[in-house]
Design an enzyme around this catalytic site. Structure first.
Site, PDB file in Angstrom:
ATOM      1  N   HIS A 118      52.438  80.989  25.894  1.00 26.18           N
ATOM      2  CA  HIS A 118      53.137  82.172  26.387  1.00 26.18           C
ATOM      3  C   HIS A 118      54.503  82.255  25.708  1.00 26.18           C
ATOM      4  O   HIS A 118      54.923  81.310  25.041  1.00 26.18           O
ATOM      5  CB  HIS A 118      53.333  82.092  27.913  1.00 26.18           C
ATOM      6  CG  HIS A 118      54.301  81.014  28.277  1.00 26.18           C
ATOM      7  ND1 HIS A 118      53.935  79.674  28.350  1.00 26.18           N
ATOM      8  CD2 HIS A 118      55.634  81.052  28.537  1.00 26.18           C
ATOM      9  CE1 HIS A 118      55.000  78.953  28.653  1.00 26.18           C
ATOM     10  NE2 HIS A 118      56.039  79.763  28.770  1.00 26.18           N
ATOM     11  N   HIS A 144      60.085  82.554  21.476  1.00 29.85           N
ATOM     12  CA  HIS A 144      59.183  81.610  20.812  1.00 29.85           C
ATOM     13  C   HIS A 144      58.036  81.219  21.730  1.00 29.85           C
ATOM     14  O   HIS A 144      58.130  81.346  22.949  1.00 29.85           O
ATOM     15  CB  HIS A 144      59.941  80.352  20.383  1.00 29.85           C
ATOM     16  CG  HIS A 144      60.386  79.523  21.541  1.00 29.85           C
ATOM     17  ND1 HIS A 144      61.495  79.830  22.296  1.00 29.85           N
ATOM     18  CD2 HIS A 144      59.845  78.415  22.103  1.00 29.85           C
ATOM     19  CE1 HIS A 144      61.632  78.939  23.263  1.00 29.85           C
ATOM     20  NE2 HIS A 144      60.640  78.075  23.171  1.00 29.85           N
TER      21      HIS A 144
END
Length: 179
Positions: free
Chosen positions: A42, A124
């Protein structure tokens, strides 16, 4: 008082999760670090920490009011942060919609007592944890596009020796206007 460990995030489509898992297996040897489970891949927008049910409910109400446009995420950058031992995948140029959404959620979280990092937001996806300092990053010949249509509130649940992320709630982003 009951609490949950929560964070706002962008979930990745299953097909992208599987592509990233395959790419990671092809690019990094097993000893490079501990791979993050495919279902846990995620992009965190705002970490909330241990939150009471009351605060979680209020943050969900506020998240439901967000009218942020959908956006496309280009995953075309990777890096290694030696101190936390993380190998990550991100974007060289974060879309404005992503930055705006993260700013909104982080600001709401801070106003409700959820401490936010003083570090600038660096979008990220964590691929490996406990990565060795000698981990070699792949050559820059990768690129994935992902249309982001919603964001979610995820709970970190530790069960049977494993941490899994479960969606508590999801909210749609509004359709991007045609340009």
């Amino acid at each position: 008082m009951a609490t949950q460990r929560l964070f706002f995030a962008l979930e990745l489509p299953d097909t992208l999760q599987q592509q990233l898992v395959q790419w990671r297996a092809d690019c990094f040897p097993a000893e490079a670090g501990t791979p993050v489970a495919a279902a846990n891949l995620h992009l965190t927008l705002a970490f909330l920490g241990d939150v009471s049910d009351t605060t979680a409910a209020r943050l969900q109400q506020l998240a439901a009011r967000i009218t942020q446009p959908a956006f496309t995420l280009d995953l075309d950058d990777a890096g290694h942060w030696p101190r936390p031992g993380v190998v990550w995948l991100g974007c060289q140029r974060a879309p404005r919609g992503l930055l705006q959404l993260a700013d909104l959620l982080r600001a709401q979280a801070a106003r409700h007592g959820c401490a936010q990092s003083a570090q600038p937001f660096h979008p990220h996806i964590t691929l490996l944890r406990h990565a060795t300092e000698q981990v070699a990053l792949p050559p820059r010949q990768f690129h994935w596009r992902c249309d982001i249509q919603h964001f979610a509130l995820l709970a970190s649940v530790f069960r049977q020796g494993r941490t899994r992320y479960q969606a508590v709630a999801r909210w749609p982003l509004r359709a991007a206007s045609g340009v």
